[in-house]
Design an enzyme around this catalytic site. Structure first.
Site, mmCIF file in Angstrom:
data_model
loop_
_atom_site.group_PDB
_atom_site.id
_atom_site.type_symbol
_atom_site.label_atom_id
_atom_site.label_comp_id
_atom_site.label_asym_id
_atom_site.label_seq_id
_atom_site.Cartn_x
_atom_site.Cartn_y
_atom_site.Cartn_z
ATOM 1 N N PHE A 22 0.809 -1.221 0.000
ATOM 2 C CA PHE A 22 0.000 0.000 0.000
ATOM 3 C C PHE A 22 0.842 1.271 0.000
ATOM 4 O O PHE A 22 0.363 2.322 -0.391
ATOM 5 C CB PHE A 22 -1.003 0.017 1.159
ATOM 6 N N GLY A 47 1.225 3.562 -3.246
ATOM 7 C CA GLY A 47 0.257 4.579 -3.647
ATOM 8 C C GLY A 47 -0.181 5.499 -2.524
ATOM 9 O O GLY A 47 -0.939 6.428 -2.750
ATOM 10 N N HIS A 48 0.291 5.272 -1.305
ATOM 11 C CA HIS A 48 -0.165 6.048 -0.138
ATOM 12 C C HIS A 48 1.008 6.518 0.696
ATOM 13 O O HIS A 48 1.221 6.006 1.790
ATOM 14 C CB HIS A 48 -1.110 5.187 0.694
ATOM 15 N N PHE A 49 1.715 7.385 0.398
ATOM 16 C CA PHE A 49 1.807 8.206 -0.806
ATOM 17 C C PHE A 49 3.244 8.067 -1.297
ATOM 18 O O PHE A 49 4.155 8.045 -0.465
ATOM 19 C CB PHE A 49 1.502 9.666 -0.476
ATOM 20 N N ILE A 101 2.671 6.962 4.252
ATOM 21 C CA ILE A 101 1.940 7.006 5.520
ATOM 22 C C ILE A 101 1.058 5.761 5.575
ATOM 23 O O ILE A 101 0.415 5.403 4.584
ATOM 24 C CB ILE A 101 1.055 8.274 5.607
#
Length: 153
Positions: free
Chosen positions: A52, A55-57, A62
Site C-alpha cells: 500500500f 500509492g499512499h503516498f 503514511i
C-alpha cells in the site's frame, strides 16, 4: 500505555493458528499480552515494503487509517477467538465508532495496540482499542465485529 506483566510472546505462527488472515493482509506480528475474552496487546512493525505504500503516498509514505483500524480489529478478534467456546467462530468487521487518528504512522515504526472487550452480545463484539507508537497515542476508537459459526459460511 500499560506495562506487560505476563511477558507473553506469541509469534506469527501462533497468531495464524487463531486468525484467518494471511499475508499480505495479516497486520499482527506478535501478541504480547492476553486475557482471553477480556484484553489483548498486539504488535506490528510497518517496514515500508508493504504494497500500500506504493500509492499512499509515493513521496511521503503514511500507513492508511483503514489499515490501522484493521490492525486493531485483528488483534481484537484474536482476543475473542482465544476463548475456548469461540474457537469455531469467524469474525467479520462490522463497524467502527469514534475512531480518531492523532498522529501519522510512517515506515519503520512499531505499533502496539491495546484492546479491551466492552461487550459481546448477540454475536457482536465491541472492543476499545488504543494504538501507540512508543509512548505516543496515535489512534483510538471502538471496533465492532460480528461472529458466526464457521460451518454457516
Amino acid at each position: 500505555m500499560k506495562t506487560n506483566t505476563n511477558k507473553l510472546k506469541l509469534s506469527k505462527g501462533d497468531i495464524e493458528r487463531i486468525l484467518p488472515q494471511r499475508e499480505p493482509f495479516l497486520f499482527v506480528d506478535e501478541i504480547t499480552d492476553l486475557v482471553p475474552g477480556e484484553s489483548v496487546t498486539g504488535k506490528k512493525t510497518f517496514t515500508g515494503k508493504e504494497d500500500f505504500f506504493k500509492g499512499h503516498f509515493p513521496q511521503m509514505p503514511i500507513v492508511p487509517g483503514v489499515i490501522l483500524m484493521e490492525f486493531a480489529g485483528q488483534v481484537s478478534a484474536f482476543m475473542i477467538l482465544t476463548v475456548p467456546k469461540n474457537r469455531n467462530l469467524f469474525g467479520f468487521f462490522a463497524g467502527v465508532d469514534k475512531f480518531r487518528f492523532l498522529k501519522k504512522v510512517v515506515p519503520g515504526q512499531t505499533l502496539i495496540v491495546e484492546s479491551r472487550l466492552i461487550s459481546f452480545r448477540h454475536n457482536v463484539a465491541r472492543s476499545e482499542s488504543k494504538i501507540y507508537c512508543g509512548d505516543s497515542l496515535v489512534a483510538q476508537g471502538v471496533i465492532a465485529a460480528v461472529f458466526v459459526e464457521n460451518e454457516t459460511l
